[in-house]
Design a protein around this motif. Structure first.
Motif, PDB file in Angstrom:
ATOM      1  N   SER A  53      59.597  31.537  23.060  1.00 41.03           N
ATOM      2  CA  SER A  53      59.346  30.361  23.263  1.00 41.03           C
ATOM      3  C   SER A  53      57.591  30.304  23.654  1.00 41.03           C
ATOM      4  N   ASP A  55      54.165  30.149  25.509  1.00 37.67           N
ATOM      5  CA  ASP A  55      53.737  30.150  27.041  1.00 37.67           C
ATOM      6  C   ASP A  55      52.504  28.866  27.104  1.00 37.67           C
ATOM      7  N   ILE A  73      63.650  36.725  35.679  1.00 40.87           N
ATOM      8  CA  ILE A  73      63.431  35.649  35.087  1.00 40.87           C
ATOM      9  C   ILE A  73      63.775  34.316  36.285  1.00 40.87           C
ATOM     10  N   PHE A  75      64.061  30.031  36.513  1.00 41.43           N
ATOM     11  CA  PHE A  75      64.024  28.777  35.771  1.00 41.43           C
ATOM     12  C   PHE A  75      63.732  27.823  36.861  1.00 41.43           C
ATOM     13  N   LEU A 102      58.928  36.627  34.319  1.00 40.72           N
ATOM     14  CA  LEU A 102      58.798  35.164  33.477  1.00 40.72           C
ATOM     15  C   LEU A 102      59.226  34.254  34.145  1.00 40.72           C
ATOM     16  N   VAL A 104      60.465  30.223  33.707  1.00 37.30           N
ATOM     17  CA  VAL A 104      60.806  29.276  32.583  1.00 37.30           C
ATOM     18  C   VAL A 104      60.934  27.948  33.128  1.00 37.30           C
ATOM     19  N   VAL A 127      56.739  30.292  30.757  1.00 34.45           N
ATOM     20  CA  VAL A 127      57.207  30.172  29.419  1.00 34.45           C
ATOM     21  C   VAL A 127      57.823  28.726  29.285  1.00 34.45           C
ATOM     22  N   ASP A 129      60.234  25.758  28.072  1.00 34.26           N
ATOM     23  CA  ASP A 129      61.652  25.355  27.602  1.00 34.26           C
ATOM     24  C   ASP A 129      61.696  24.034  27.372  1.00 34.26           C
ATOM     25  N   ILE A 134      66.827  27.567  26.092  1.00 33.24           N
ATOM     26  CA  ILE A 134      67.038  28.629  27.028  1.00 33.24           C
ATOM     27  C   ILE A 134      67.957  28.496  28.139  1.00 33.24           C
ATOM     28  N   LYS A 135      67.767  27.253  28.601  1.00 31.81           N
ATOM     29  CA  LYS A 135      68.601  26.630  29.802  1.00 31.81           C
ATOM     30  C   LYS A 135      70.107  26.762  29.203  1.00 31.81           C
TER      31      LYS A 135
END
Length: 179
Positions: A53, A55, A73, A75, A102, A104, A127, A129, A134-135
């Motif tokens: 994805s 940035d 990571i 979210f 990262l 997201v 990043v 989404d 990605i989710k």
């Protein structure tokens, strides 16, 4: 008038039966659709689903860019109050621990995310989404969600919910700190 009344009753019955058939067919379709769909796993011990994805600078970021490294990571979304509480702590821990991370962002536009990042002076990579792929791959139901991924690409921890203590965040980060 008797024939018209009977005709109305027959039409109503036909419509009711047709609606019932449509509902049943929809249910059968849903059952078979979800049975045949490949299940994407994102639990502890599973290989982290690959993703790619953009940035906030418009640069393509791939999970494979971190191959051979351990990475955290997270979210999040700016409308998620627990995320808003957690991100400044994650930012401070990120600066202290020196780990790869990262964040997201789930489902928001880059302009809104950029304003949020500037407001909270976040320094870790973000990043986008926007399409929620990605989710979906990581089966994110609630946010925030924090994952630890080892150098082999295996998920070694999955923390659902807000991290409220700096000590807990640093302990997580220390588990993936590069030696």
């Amino acid at each position: 008038m008797g024939e018209e009344f009977i005709l109305n009753i027959i039409i109503r019955r036909i419509i009711q039966y047709l609606l019932l058939v449509v509902i049943l067919l929809g249910g059968v379709y849903a059952v078979f659709r979800f049975q045949d769909a490949p299940q994407s796993h994102a639990g502890v011990g599973d290989i982290a689903p690959p993703f790619s994805s953009m940035d906030l600078e418009g640069k393509q970021v791939r999970l494979t860019d971190y191959k051979g490294k351990r990475v955290l990571i997270n979210f999040w979304a700016s409308w998620c109050n627990p995320c808003v509480n957690e991100l400044p702590l994650l930012n401070e821990a990120y600066k202290l621990a020196g780990v790869d991370m990262l964040a997201v962002n789930v489902g928001e536009k880059s302009g809104a995310v950029q304003k949020f990042v500037e407001r909270y002076e976040l320094e870790f990579p973000i990043v986008m989404d926007s399409d929620l792929k990605i989710k979906q791959a990581y089966q994110v139901v609630g946010m925030p969600l924090t994952l630890l991924i080892d150098e082999e690409g295996t998920i070694i921890d999955r923390h659902e919910g807000e991290l409220t203590e700096m000590e807990d965040i640093l302990n997580l980060m220390n588990r993936i700190k590069q030696e």
